[in-house]
Design a protein around this motif. Structure first.
Motif, PDB file in Angstrom:
ATOM      1  N   PHE A  29      14.847  -1.180 -60.903  1.00  0.00           N
ATOM      2  CA  PHE A  29      14.746   0.273 -61.061  1.00  0.00           C
ATOM      3  C   PHE A  29      13.282   0.728 -60.975  1.00  0.00           C
ATOM      4  O   PHE A  29      12.984   1.810 -60.480  1.00  0.00           O
ATOM      5  N   GLN A  32      12.509   1.046 -57.417  1.00  0.00           N
ATOM      6  CA  GLN A  32      13.159   2.200 -56.775  1.00  0.00           C
ATOM      7  C   GLN A  32      12.549   3.536 -57.181  1.00  0.00           C
ATOM      8  O   GLN A  32      12.527   4.473 -56.401  1.00  0.00           O
ATOM      9  N   ILE A 308      27.273   1.947 -63.418  1.00  0.00           N
ATOM     10  CA  ILE A 308      26.562   2.046 -62.137  1.00  0.00           C
ATOM     11  C   ILE A 308      26.429   3.514 -61.724  1.00  0.00           C
ATOM     12  O   ILE A 308      25.376   3.953 -61.253  1.00  0.00           O
ATOM     13  N   SER A 312      22.893   5.257 -61.419  1.00  0.00           N
ATOM     14  CA  SER A 312      22.511   5.832 -60.125  1.00  0.00           C
ATOM     15  C   SER A 312      22.069   7.286 -60.323  1.00  0.00           C
ATOM     16  O   SER A 312      21.104   7.745 -59.697  1.00  0.00           O
ATOM     17  N   ILE A 315      18.589   7.171 -61.689  1.00  0.00           N
ATOM     18  CA  ILE A 315      17.597   6.941 -60.630  1.00  0.00           C
ATOM     19  C   ILE A 315      17.303   8.253 -59.893  1.00  0.00           C
ATOM     20  O   ILE A 315      16.151   8.568 -59.589  1.00  0.00           O
TER      21      ILE A 315
ATOM     22  N   LEU B 146      25.301   4.067 -54.843  1.00  0.00           N
ATOM     23  CA  LEU B 146      25.336   2.737 -55.452  1.00  0.00           C
ATOM     24  C   LEU B 146      23.922   2.228 -55.722  1.00  0.00           C
ATOM     25  O   LEU B 146      23.691   1.024 -55.853  1.00  0.00           O
ATOM     26  N   ALA B 147      22.978   3.182 -55.830  1.00  0.00           N
ATOM     27  CA  ALA B 147      21.561   2.816 -55.982  1.00  0.00           C
ATOM     28  C   ALA B 147      21.330   1.821 -57.111  1.00  0.00           C
ATOM     29  O   ALA B 147      20.492   0.932 -57.007  1.00  0.00           O
ATOM     30  N   ALA B 148      22.084   1.951 -58.199  1.00  0.00           N
ATOM     31  CA  ALA B 148      21.814   1.127 -59.372  1.00  0.00           C
ATOM     32  C   ALA B 148      22.330  -0.294 -59.226  1.00  0.00           C
ATOM     33  O   ALA B 148      21.990  -1.156 -60.022  1.00  0.00           O
ATOM     34  N   ASP B 149      23.161  -0.535 -58.222  1.00  0.00           N
ATOM     35  CA  ASP B 149      23.818  -1.835 -58.150  1.00  0.00           C
ATOM     36  C   ASP B 149      23.084  -2.797 -57.219  1.00  0.00           C
ATOM     37  O   ASP B 149      22.227  -2.401 -56.431  1.00  0.00           O
ATOM     38  N   ARG B 150      23.425  -4.067 -57.329  1.00  0.00           N
ATOM     39  CA  ARG B 150      23.012  -5.081 -56.361  1.00  0.00           C
ATOM     40  C   ARG B 150      24.225  -5.427 -55.525  1.00  0.00           C
ATOM     41  O   ARG B 150      25.250  -5.845 -56.043  1.00  0.00           O
TER      42      ARG B 150
END
Lengths: 430, 430
Positions: A29, A32, A308, A312, A315, B146-150
């Motif tokens: 994070f 990002q 998630i 998100s 973020i 889905l920015a927070a996910d891998r």
């Protein structure tokens, strides 16, 4: 802005998922957003409860104002649920110029416009991706990805509990009561499942989706809601025979500036992409004027999928703070609300009737439809020997709701008809 | 900023769709962006050609610099296709501080990093949602939703032509050649279909998806590509018998920091959501560490669906201009590229063999697998009486590619094996 400070309201399932991600993915994070995201305080009811994650025990508080009035905190994440308390806390947080992320569909469905307006007035962000479809990024899909299009219809499987129940009923030919019990013992259904099985939860999500898809201030009262408690094994069996699957779907449709939003068990053709969305999965099927048909599919709930969506959003808030554009992405309904009258709501219908097992019964029924100039697409008649009656199942061609209701009444009054056991809309053919 | 001026490079299918939307939805876009979006110039090859939309004939030009060097123009939309020319025009546009939107997958797959770097250096936007999946907002799904996910794995049906061909072969039991001809006459396949049917188009899209999902600078050379020209009716028939559907999919997988990207005809279980993505539709199935499984589904091509993606990008650029944050959303690969070695690429495999129709043939084959300690999940043997041989179809349990290749060789060398007719990976079980 080398650090961002986050306060959590609630430390239940979703809260635990959020804390888990913020702990384990700090470095990702930071890459990002260019900033470090730190948990400052977590509001809980019982600080002494044993928790899955115990490294934040010194950050727990039972005092909301430790978060919503805390000048150190930049962003408040509301994952406590409920309505009045969380509404109050979010208002206070916004008043104190904190950005807010919520996963609370009940709150957003009832008071979304008010809270969004308050956020816009304060120049604060208010994101709520997690409130519909868990981990599926459907709200962003509507506001960004399909921004250029005009949506004409949304069909959503937006409640995991009822989809689980109907999937099991369909695949294992068991009754509603049996599956509900099993779902409760597995934790897929609450001990009081009424808000799920009566369609209210789905209705709330449809309110949120309608705001974003149509920019129309639909309220919960505008949504016609029917649950799944009366869906019989026979309905599912006959639907299958005819090539359909019964799903609890929300439908929001805009046509000539008139909107109709409803939640009901509905027949979908088995080859429709929504028909194979099974168990606890959710999916939102979007019909756009230009884009045609798109679908967003994924887990509708659960600790990490929902987390998630929340993170998100976090973020996005962090990036907005970096660029100084908070409060600029708030969607408030811009268009006037006109509800579609019953005589312009069009659909096909499924009917299941118990009729007297006597010569000419079916002909009286089809005669009635013929007289009323409503054509039928499919008809099945089967005897139920044990009960000395016959079961007649009908799928009509497209008609409007008003006409259907008239004919329904005439059918129920017909001397050969013992009982109209069920009726559902049939969707997804166009 | 009460007006934005747009120049189009290209006025083919997608360009026509973009012009259509910009003409008919002016008011909607003005509401969304707070500004009026006007077409200034359109680059064409032949200004005298008869067009579906003729009201812009006075804006047509054959001179690229009328657009890319035109100080009146704020945003350049590249929908001309090709590589070297469009690359040059985009570089010039960026040098002149114009924001760029492109639908050009070939260009972005080959020179995406270079162009994105140039845009970032100039503080310009470069969006390319339309380059993958037509109207499906998958790029935003990966970077925002889905920015927070891998992400650990992507499986994409990203080429409509091959999906159309395989769908028809599967549903109507016809040969590849017959369907290809039909697809060509209907306009679903090009007169030279090689870039589609040999998997290159899909490979390019997988390069773009891999950049965004993993932030790894995968190049086209890293992608192992196999097309569909050799897929036989028998492969499809046996797959069906065993409960699978053959689809041309792109797979991009990250594991322990090692990436594998490939395009190949692949068996998917018929109950997998990707298996029912039919005809010209596309879908991208995303496996996230936290979110689990999500899918984005929709039309992979077409005038208006693709135009929706382009104009949704245009709305993003307009909003960014309003907020003064252009060039801030550019994703350049941040992570090192390490390709996965063959002995850690795991999969199940489908094999179809022609073997001598003699006693003990099957036992020799299964004996070989046993000796090599590779277990089998499913085996079918059927005689082909007319040819005096037997067909053996096998689905293995999970193994790694290196082991599979060794066994493939041993099988081919076995005296009872006449020919190994085909082999495919089997996916979607985990």
């Amino acid at each position: 802005m080398d650090k961002l400070s986050v306060g959590l309201l609630g430390f239940g399932t979703v809260g635990t998922g959020v804390v888990h991600l913020l702990t384990n993915e700090q470095e990702k994070f930071r890459q990002q957003t260019g900033t470090q995201i730190l948990i400052n305080k977590i509001l809980v009811k019982d600080p002494d409860k044993i928790r899955k994650i115990d490294q934040y025990n010194q950050l727990l508080t039972t005092e909301p104002s430790d978060i919503v009035d805390n000048p150190e905190i930049d962003i408040v994440i509301e994952v406590m649920g409920g309505i009045e308390e969380s509404r109050k806390h979010i208002h206070t947080a916004l008043k104190n110029k904190k950005h807010v992320i919520t996963a609370n569909k009940d709150l957003m469905a009832l008071h979304g416009s008010e809270l969004l307006q308050a956020a816009a007035n304060q120049g604060c962000d208010l994101y709520y991706e997690a409130s519909v479809g868990g981990g599926i990024p459907i709200l962003r899909g509507l506001t960004d990805g399909l921004a250029a299009d005009r949506i004409k219809k949304l069909i959503g499987i937006v409640n995991g509990t009822t989809n689980y129940i109907l999937s099991k009923m369909s695949h294992h030919s068991v009754s509603y009561e049996e599956v509900l019990q099993e779902a409760q013992s597995l934790g897929f259904a609450e001990s009081d499942p009424s808000s799920d099985v009566e369609g209210l939860d789905a209705a709330r999500k449809m309110v949120i989706l309608s705001h974003l898809a149509y920019s129309i201030p639909v309220t919960l009262d505008d949504v016609v809601v029917e649950g799944i408690t009366h869906v019989a094994e026979e309905d599912i069996l006959y639907s299958k025979k005819l090539g359909y699957t019964i799903k609890l779907v929300g439908i929001a449709e805009l046509d000539n500036g008139e909107i109709d939003v409803r939640v009901a068990p509905t027949l979908l053709p088995t080859n429709h992409p929504l028909a194979s969305v099974d168990n606890e999965y959710n999916a939102i099927y979007v019909y756009g004027h230009s884009v045609g048909e798109t679908m967003f599919y994924g887990p509708g709930a659960g600790e990490l999928p929902t987390a998630i969506a929340v993170v998100s959003d976090l973020i996005s808030v962090a990036k907005n703070m970096k660029h100084g554009i908070n409060g600029q992405h708030i969607f408030l309904p811009q268009n006037e609300k006109k509800l579609k009258p019953a005589d312009s709501i069009e659909s096909q219908y499924f009917l299941r009737l118990h009729v007297k097992d006597e010569p000419g019964a079916l002909s009286k029924i089809t005669g009635l439809f013929n007289e009323q100039e409503m054509s039928l697409q499919k008809v099945i008649q089967e005897p139920i020997v044990s009960k000395k009656l016959a079961e007649v199942v009908i799928i009509t061609h497209t008609t409007n709701q008003q006409r259907f209701e008239q004919i329904y009444q005439l059918l129920a009054d017909l001397d050969v008809v013992i009982d109209v056991k069920s009726n559902y809309r049939v969707e997804g053919m166009n």
